[in-house]
Design an enzyme around this catalytic site. Structure first.
Site, mmCIF file in Angstrom:
data_model
loop_
_atom_site.group_PDB
_atom_site.id
_atom_site.type_symbol
_atom_site.label_atom_id
_atom_site.label_comp_id
_atom_site.label_asym_id
_atom_site.label_seq_id
_atom_site.Cartn_x
_atom_site.Cartn_y
_atom_site.Cartn_z
ATOM 1 N N GLY A 1 -7.962 20.338 31.516
ATOM 2 C CA GLY A 1 -8.550 20.855 30.177
ATOM 3 C C GLY A 1 -10.100 21.077 30.377
ATOM 4 O O GLY A 1 -10.536 21.573 31.512
ATOM 5 N N SER B 1 -6.760 16.678 29.458
ATOM 6 C CA SER B 1 -5.776 17.245 30.374
ATOM 7 C C SER B 1 -4.447 16.744 30.328
ATOM 8 O O SER B 1 -4.226 15.921 29.602
ATOM 9 C CB SER B 1 -6.577 17.113 31.843
ATOM 10 O OG SER B 1 -7.921 17.669 31.952
ATOM 11 N N HIS C 1 -2.473 26.592 34.450
ATOM 12 C CA HIS C 1 -3.234 26.000 35.499
ATOM 13 C C HIS C 1 -4.336 25.159 34.507
ATOM 14 O O HIS C 1 -5.178 24.068 35.205
ATOM 15 C CB HIS C 1 -3.821 26.604 36.626
ATOM 16 C CG HIS C 1 -5.128 27.494 36.364
ATOM 17 N ND1 HIS C 1 -5.310 28.397 35.282
ATOM 18 C CD2 HIS C 1 -6.185 27.368 37.010
ATOM 19 C CE1 HIS C 1 -6.494 28.860 35.278
ATOM 20 N NE2 HIS C 1 -6.895 28.331 36.253
#
Lengths: 464, 137
Positions: A362, A368, A387
């Site tokens: 993130g 994330s 990604h």
């Protein structure tokens, strides 16, 4: 260009090969509607350019973190026939094997939070970051050749990490067939002082706390069992060595484009036939950068472990600081998918093979994720997923809109401690410059190309 | 006329236009624009100098080689650069002396990974030159 997109379902969108005259295949975008609306028209146009290349396999893939890049978007995957296709330095990009290592600990949020003000500066001292920093390792040329050829095997033999790290790294931390004789002296000279350095831009080191576990069984296999468990995420690449290899081969392949009479819609998509000298030499040199980058991240992982040892007065083994997984973002690989071999170019994209981890970064102020790859990804995206959250604002616009010190204050109010080489990089990387990671991960999860396993929140962030 | 300006056009990277009355000025100003991304160019002293001698197959190619040379020298010599004296230039040839000081975190900007071919252009508009260059960050 976006007006030509046709809906397949809520998470898949078709850009038919009729969208541009010379497209050989269709393109597909995997995104929910909210994310699709944010993707620039010009980025969609770049997918159609890639679809014009020789030997391209249907479809060219756009992932939900895709954004306009040079030549093709970041967050894109293109696969080429292993005999009739091309290998492209342009499609891989400058930062070869830019990637992420996720490292777990058995420390709790409370334990780490108490020491965070000591830990973040200690890490900042241990990890050289930014363009003004100097590396602590000084290799000789022979040793550099060993790093490029043997990757993590060199690292472990030299006291950086263990065999367990190798097992938890994509390609076991070493792409076979790397040939240092295909790497220029200048690239090597740039690589010598930079092993064990983070770099700058969007590269970071982040201390995180697990906030949600969606798949308990799979998370347990990764050694993630508690909601308050602390993880570490390291994002960086192959530094000047990889940048120079990309630069060198963009030029070589630009000449190859003329030599083999390849029509390109954009000069930045320089490439060469897979079995040409220019194609295979690049592949062998690229693997050198891939192996260097795996090593770069493991060297720093070991320094992170040593820093934790100093701060928490325990051995890293006692803190269970094992690699959860380490993956590449920018890479070309000869992948076997459904019985066929393709040269898969992932640029700002992660491998998402069934049951293997996918790591999605993130921003420094947002979550994330760790996800897992699926069979469906093999069928639909050449085994690939997103990604990161993907930029939504240019660096130039970010500098006009954000001030680094203020971004840091806002992070502090959220309980996140940040440290950067300079404030400019905090402004350029402000959370507001990126798409909403929740929407991005929602897209890949619901499209079925990678499924949510763990969500992490940032506690401490180091930027180059 | 300003020496250079950063323009919108790339989401993750940086694009700029540089200007000059002649190729010498154009190449000097392009180097200053690049250097302003890498470091605090206004405060970098001219303590050490390096000679650069480059060729290119065209003016554009020469420009890419020139900027790429500076990017590489930052890594290999660990120097930030702030002054670029072009001593000789033609469409295919460039000789220069460039000046700077050792890298330090206090004067650091961001790492430039490369000069891209994306929208790369050198134009002569009336009696002035303009270069459009994008950098991968």
């Amino acid at each position: 260009m976006k007006e030509k997109i046709q809906k397949i379902n809520d998470y898949e969108w078709l850009l038919p090969k009729t969208a541009q005259e010379k497209m050989n295949v269709d393109a597909k975008i995997f995104a929910n509607k909210a994310i699709l609306d944010l993707i620039e028209d010009s980025a969609v146009g770049q997918l159609t350019n890639v679809a014009c290349l020789p030997g391209i396999i249907e479809p060219v893939i756009g992932l939900p973190d895709m954004h306009f890049g040079y030549g093709l978007p970041m967050g894109a995957v293109s696969a080429f026939d292993s005999k009739e296709g091309v290998i492209s330095a342009g499609l891989c990009g400058f930062d070869i094997n830019c990637g992420i290592n996720s490292i777990r600990t058995n420390l709790t949020f409370k334990e780490v939070n108490e020491k965070l003000k000591e830990l973040v500066p200690a890490l900042f001292n241990a990890i050289p970051c930014g363009v003004g920093s100097k590396g602590k390792l000084r290799l000789g040329y022979d040793e550099l050749d060993n790093v490029m050829t043997h990757g993590l095997n060199w690292a472990v033999e030299n006291g950086y990490g263990t065999k367990r790290d190798i097992e938890k790294t994509e390609e076991n931390g070493c792409m076979p067939g790397a040939d240092p004789s295909k790497v220029s002296d200048l690239a090597k000279k740039r690589g010598l002082p930079q092993l064990g350095t983070l770099g700058a831009g969007n590269h970071f080191l982040e201390i995180q706390k697990v906030s949600d576990i969606f798949d308990k069984e799979y998370a347990k296999k990764l050694g993630i069992v508690d909601k308050d468990q602390v993880l570490i995420m390291l994002h960086c690449g192959s530094r000047g060595l990889g940048h120079q290899i990309a630069t060198d081969y963009l030029k070589i392949q630009e000449r190859a484009v003329k030599k083999y009479n390849i029509w390109l819609p954009d000069r930045q998509l320089a490439c060469a036939p897979v079995n040409s000298e220019e194609g295979q030499d690049y592949y062998k040199a690229m693997k050198c950068a891939v192996n260097y980058s795996f090593t770069n991240r493991l060297v720093m992982t070991q320094w992170i472990r040593e820093t934790f040892e100093r701060v928490f007065k325990k051995s890293w083994e006692d803190m269970d600081m094992q690699t959860v997984y380490a993956i590449c973002h920018n890479v070309v690989k000869l992948d076997k998918i459904k019985g066929r071999e393709y040269y898969v170019h992932r640029k700002g994209a992660t491998r998402a093979f069934p049951e293997l981890p996918v790591i999605v970064a993130g921003t420094m102020g947002t979550a994330s994720y760790i996800c897992k790859g699926t069979e469906l990804a093999l069928e639909k995206t050449f085994g690939s997923s997103c990604h990161g959250s993907g930029r939504a604002m240019s660096r130039n616009a970010a500098l006009r809109q954000f001030r680094g010190e203020k971004v840091n204050d806002e992070l502090r109010q959220k309980g996140i401690i940040g440290k950067a080489g300079n404030w400019k990089s905090f402004a350029e990387e402000a959370p507001g410059c990126y798409k909403d990671v929740e929407q991005v991960v929602d897209s890949v999860h619901n499209a079925g190309i990678s499924l949510k396993v763990v969500r992490m929140k940032p506690l401490g962030v180091l930027k180059g | 006329m300003e020496n250079y300006k950063f323009i919108e056009g790339l989401t993750s990277d940086v694009m700029f236009e540089a200007y000059g009355k002649n190729l010498e000025e154009l190449f000097k100003n392009s180097a200053l624009a690049l250097s302003s991304v890498i470091c605090d160019v206004k405060n970098v002293k001219k303590e050490r100098s390096f000679s650069v001698d480059l060729k290119g197959s065209s003016t554009e190619d020469l420009m890419v080689n020139w900027l790429q040379e500076i990017i590489a020298l930052v890594d290999t010599e660990e120097i930030f650069f702030s002054r670029f004296d072009i001593t000789e230039i033609s469409e295919n040839n460039l000789k220069a002396k460039i000046y700077g000081e050792p890298i330090s975190p206090e004067k650091a900007g961001v790492v430039v990974k490369g000069v891209t071919y994306y929208k790369l252009k050198i134009e002569k508009i009336r009696n002035n030159y303009k270069a459009t260059i994008s950098l991968d960050i």
